[in-house]
Write a protein that holds these residues in place. Sequence first.
Motif, PDB file in Angstrom:
ATOM      1  N   HIS A  24      22.138 -57.432 -73.360  1.00  0.00           N
ATOM      2  CA  HIS A  24      21.608 -57.473 -71.898  1.00  0.00           C
ATOM      3  C   HIS A  24      22.299 -58.215 -71.220  1.00  0.00           C
ATOM      4  N   VAL A  25      22.829 -59.501 -71.429  1.00  0.00           N
ATOM      5  CA  VAL A  25      23.604 -60.421 -70.756  1.00  0.00           C
ATOM      6  C   VAL A  25      24.978 -59.711 -70.329  1.00  0.00           C
ATOM      7  N   MET A  59      15.748 -65.656 -79.681  1.00  0.00           N
ATOM      8  CA  MET A  59      16.215 -64.651 -78.737  1.00  0.00           C
ATOM      9  C   MET A  59      16.262 -63.166 -79.569  1.00  0.00           C
ATOM     10  N   SER A  60      16.030 -62.276 -78.745  1.00  0.00           N
ATOM     11  CA  SER A  60      16.113 -60.747 -79.239  1.00  0.00           C
ATOM     12  C   SER A  60      17.376 -60.422 -79.649  1.00  0.00           C
ATOM     13  N   ALA A  93      20.309 -71.282 -62.504  1.00  0.00           N
ATOM     14  CA  ALA A  93      19.594 -70.817 -63.739  1.00  0.00           C
ATOM     15  C   ALA A  93      18.838 -72.124 -64.099  1.00  0.00           C
ATOM     16  N   GLN A 121      23.172 -79.105 -71.088  1.00  0.00           N
ATOM     17  CA  GLN A 121      23.052 -77.641 -71.796  1.00  0.00           C
ATOM     18  C   GLN A 121      23.542 -76.838 -70.814  1.00  0.00           C
ATOM     19  N   ARG A 122      23.563 -76.917 -69.629  1.00  0.00           N
ATOM     20  CA  ARG A 122      24.122 -75.882 -68.711  1.00  0.00           C
ATOM     21  C   ARG A 122      25.708 -76.130 -68.884  1.00  0.00           C
ATOM     22  N   TRP A 171      26.776 -74.425 -71.975  1.00  0.00           N
ATOM     23  CA  TRP A 171      26.783 -72.862 -71.919  1.00  0.00           C
ATOM     24  C   TRP A 171      28.008 -72.496 -71.311  1.00  0.00           C
ATOM     25  N   ILE A 185      22.628 -76.209 -77.406  1.00  0.00           N
ATOM     26  CA  ILE A 185      21.903 -75.161 -76.911  1.00  0.00           C
ATOM     27  C   ILE A 185      21.470 -74.227 -77.925  1.00  0.00           C
ATOM     28  N   GLY A 210      25.863 -69.219 -61.094  1.00  0.00           N
ATOM     29  CA  GLY A 210      24.850 -68.590 -61.578  1.00  0.00           C
ATOM     30  C   GLY A 210      23.918 -69.567 -62.711  1.00  0.00           C
ATOM     31  N   TYR A 233      31.547 -67.465 -60.256  1.00  0.00           N
ATOM     32  CA  TYR A 233      30.199 -66.890 -60.575  1.00  0.00           C
ATOM     33  C   TYR A 233      29.255 -67.704 -61.613  1.00  0.00           C
ATOM     34  N   HIS A 235      19.854 -59.381 -76.897  1.00  0.00           N
ATOM     35  CA  HIS A 235      20.203 -60.236 -75.835  1.00  0.00           C
ATOM     36  C   HIS A 235      21.523 -60.347 -75.281  1.00  0.00           C
ATOM     37  N   HIS A 243      13.055 -64.919 -67.601  1.00  0.00           N
ATOM     38  CA  HIS A 243      13.580 -65.636 -69.015  1.00  0.00           C
ATOM     39  C   HIS A 243      14.111 -66.999 -68.681  1.00  0.00           C
ATOM     40  N   HIS A 244      14.284 -67.604 -67.542  1.00  0.00           N
ATOM     41  CA  HIS A 244      14.650 -68.919 -67.452  1.00  0.00           C
ATOM     42  C   HIS A 244      13.578 -69.846 -67.107  1.00  0.00           C
ATOM     43  N   MET A 297      15.228 -60.920 -65.347  1.00  0.00           N
ATOM     44  CA  MET A 297      16.284 -62.388 -65.379  1.00  0.00           C
ATOM     45  C   MET A 297      15.843 -63.553 -65.143  1.00  0.00           C
TER      46      MET A 297
HETATM   47  C1  HEM Z   1      25.387 -67.119 -65.098  1.00  0.00           C
HETATM   48  C2  HEM Z   1      24.476 -67.868 -65.757  1.00  0.00           C
HETATM   49  C3  HEM Z   1      23.506 -66.898 -66.647  1.00  0.00           C
HETATM   50  C4  HEM Z   1      23.287 -65.723 -66.689  1.00  0.00           C
HETATM   51  C5  HEM Z   1      23.886 -64.473 -66.094  1.00  0.00           C
HETATM   52  C6  HEM Z   1      22.039 -65.596 -67.671  1.00  0.00           C
HETATM   53  C7  HEM Z   1      21.524 -64.327 -68.162  1.00  0.00           C
HETATM   54  C8  HEM Z   1      20.445 -64.174 -68.725  1.00  0.00           C
HETATM   55  C9  HEM Z   1      20.032 -62.812 -68.927  1.00  0.00           C
HETATM   56  C10 HEM Z   1      20.190 -61.638 -68.600  1.00  0.00           C
HETATM   57  C11 HEM Z   1      18.896 -63.198 -69.625  1.00  0.00           C
HETATM   58  C12 HEM Z   1      17.693 -62.219 -70.109  1.00  0.00           C
HETATM   59  C13 HEM Z   1      18.383 -61.374 -71.481  1.00  0.00           C
HETATM   60  C14 HEM Z   1      17.430 -60.191 -71.880  1.00  0.00           C
HETATM   61  O1  HEM Z   1      17.058 -59.302 -70.953  1.00  0.00           O
HETATM   62  O2  HEM Z   1      17.109 -60.099 -72.947  1.00  0.00           O
HETATM   63  C15 HEM Z   1      18.778 -64.359 -70.208  1.00  0.00           C
HETATM   64  C16 HEM Z   1      17.794 -65.341 -70.877  1.00  0.00           C
HETATM   65  C17 HEM Z   1      17.801 -66.436 -71.176  1.00  0.00           C
HETATM   66  N1  HEM Z   1      18.655 -67.301 -70.893  1.00  0.00           N
HETATM   67 FE1  HEM Z   1      20.180 -67.055 -69.570  1.00  0.00          FE
HETATM   68  N2  HEM Z   1      21.745 -66.692 -68.325  1.00  0.00           N
HETATM   69  C18 HEM Z   1      22.423 -67.755 -67.440  1.00  0.00           C
HETATM   70  C19 HEM Z   1      22.211 -68.893 -67.575  1.00  0.00           C
HETATM   71  C20 HEM Z   1      21.586 -69.658 -68.670  1.00  0.00           C
HETATM   72  C21 HEM Z   1      21.722 -70.849 -68.990  1.00  0.00           C
HETATM   73  C22 HEM Z   1      22.890 -72.012 -68.452  1.00  0.00           C
HETATM   74  C23 HEM Z   1      20.776 -71.456 -70.117  1.00  0.00           C
HETATM   75  C24 HEM Z   1      20.585 -72.613 -70.917  1.00  0.00           C
HETATM   76  C25 HEM Z   1      21.556 -73.472 -71.162  1.00  0.00           C
HETATM   77  C26 HEM Z   1      20.233 -69.871 -70.320  1.00  0.00           C
HETATM   78  C27 HEM Z   1      19.185 -70.001 -71.471  1.00  0.00           C
HETATM   79  C28 HEM Z   1      18.561 -68.537 -71.413  1.00  0.00           C
HETATM   80  C29 HEM Z   1      17.486 -68.458 -72.329  1.00  0.00           C
HETATM   81  C30 HEM Z   1      16.854 -69.627 -73.334  1.00  0.00           C
HETATM   82  C31 HEM Z   1      17.165 -67.163 -72.218  1.00  0.00           C
HETATM   83  C32 HEM Z   1      15.757 -66.515 -73.357  1.00  0.00           C
HETATM   84  C33 HEM Z   1      16.331 -66.072 -74.679  1.00  0.00           C
HETATM   85  C34 HEM Z   1      15.033 -65.716 -75.360  1.00  0.00           C
HETATM   86  O3  HEM Z   1      14.802 -64.422 -75.190  1.00  0.00           O
HETATM   87  O4  HEM Z   1      14.731 -66.316 -76.108  1.00  0.00           O
HETATM   88  N3  HEM Z   1      20.786 -69.336 -69.490  1.00  0.00           N
HETATM   89  N4  HEM Z   1      19.711 -65.207 -69.596  1.00  0.00           N
END
Ligand code: HEM
Length: 156
Positions: free
Chosen positions: A51-52, A44-45, A127, A89-90, A93, A37, A123, A119, A48, A79-80, A76
Motif C-alpha cells: 500500500h505504501v 500492521m497488515s 505525518a 521516530q520520524r 523512518w 519504530i 511527507g 518528498y 502495508h 492511519h496516522h 492515508m
Molecule cells: C512520507 C511519509 C509517509 C508516508 C508516504 C506514509 C504512508 C503510509 C500509508 C500509505 C499508510 C497506510 C497503509 C495502508 O493503506 O495499509 C501508512 C500507515 C501508517 N504509517 Fe505512515 N507514512 C509516512 C510516514 C510515517 C511515519 C514517519 C511514521 C512513524 C514513524 C508512520 C507510521 C505509520 C503507522 C504506524 C501506520 C499504520 C500501521 C498499521 O496499520 O498498523 N508513517 N503510512
Amino acid sequence: MTEESTTPTLYDWAGGGEALERLTGVFYDKVLKDDVIGPLFAHMSPDHPQHVAIWLGEVFGGPARYTDELGGYPQMLAHHIDKGITEPQRRRWVDLLLDSADEAGLPADPEFRAAFVGYIEWGTRLAMSNSQPGADVVGEAPVPRWGWGVAPPYQP
Ligand code: HEM
C-alpha cells in the motif's frame, strides 16, 4: 514534443511500481526489526508495504491507484491520526527508507535523490504533525503529486 511530455516522471525514473515495491519490502523488513519504530508497526497488515508503494507511486506521477483503490488521502491520513509520532521516530523512518533506497537499487543520481528526499522530508514532517493528539488536520485533499523541482533529470 514539449519538454514536459519528454521528461520522465519520478515514478518512471525510479523503475515503476516494481521498484517501489522492492523499496518498501526492504524498508519494512528493517522497520519491524527496529527498536525505535518497530513497535509502532507491530500490528500492521501484510499489505502495508504494498500500500505504501502504491501511495508513493501515485505521488511520484504513476497511476492514481491509492486514490482509486485504497481510499485516497483521507485513508492515508486516518492511519496516522493520534499516533503521536515523535521526532526521533520520524527521523528513524527517514533513515531506514534512505538506506532501503540504496539497498533496493533505486537510481542514485543527484537529481532523483534530491526530489525523492524532498518528498520524504515533507511527507514525514506532515505525518508527524498530523499524528499529534488534537492536531488541526486537513481532512480532505488530493494525493500530492511530486515533481523534479529545480533539478530535472540530467542526461549527458
Ligand atoms: C512520507 C511519509 C509517509 C508516508 C508516504 C506514509 C504512508 C503510509 C500509508 C500509505 C499508510 C497506510 C497503509 C495502508 O493503506 O495499509 C501508512 C500507515 C501508517 N504509517 Fe505512515 N507514512 C509516512 C510516514 C510515517 C511515519 C514517519 C511514521 C512513524 C514513524 C508512520 C507510521 C505509520 C503507522 C504506524 C501506520 C499504520 C500501521 C498499521 O496499520 O498498523 N508513517 N503510512
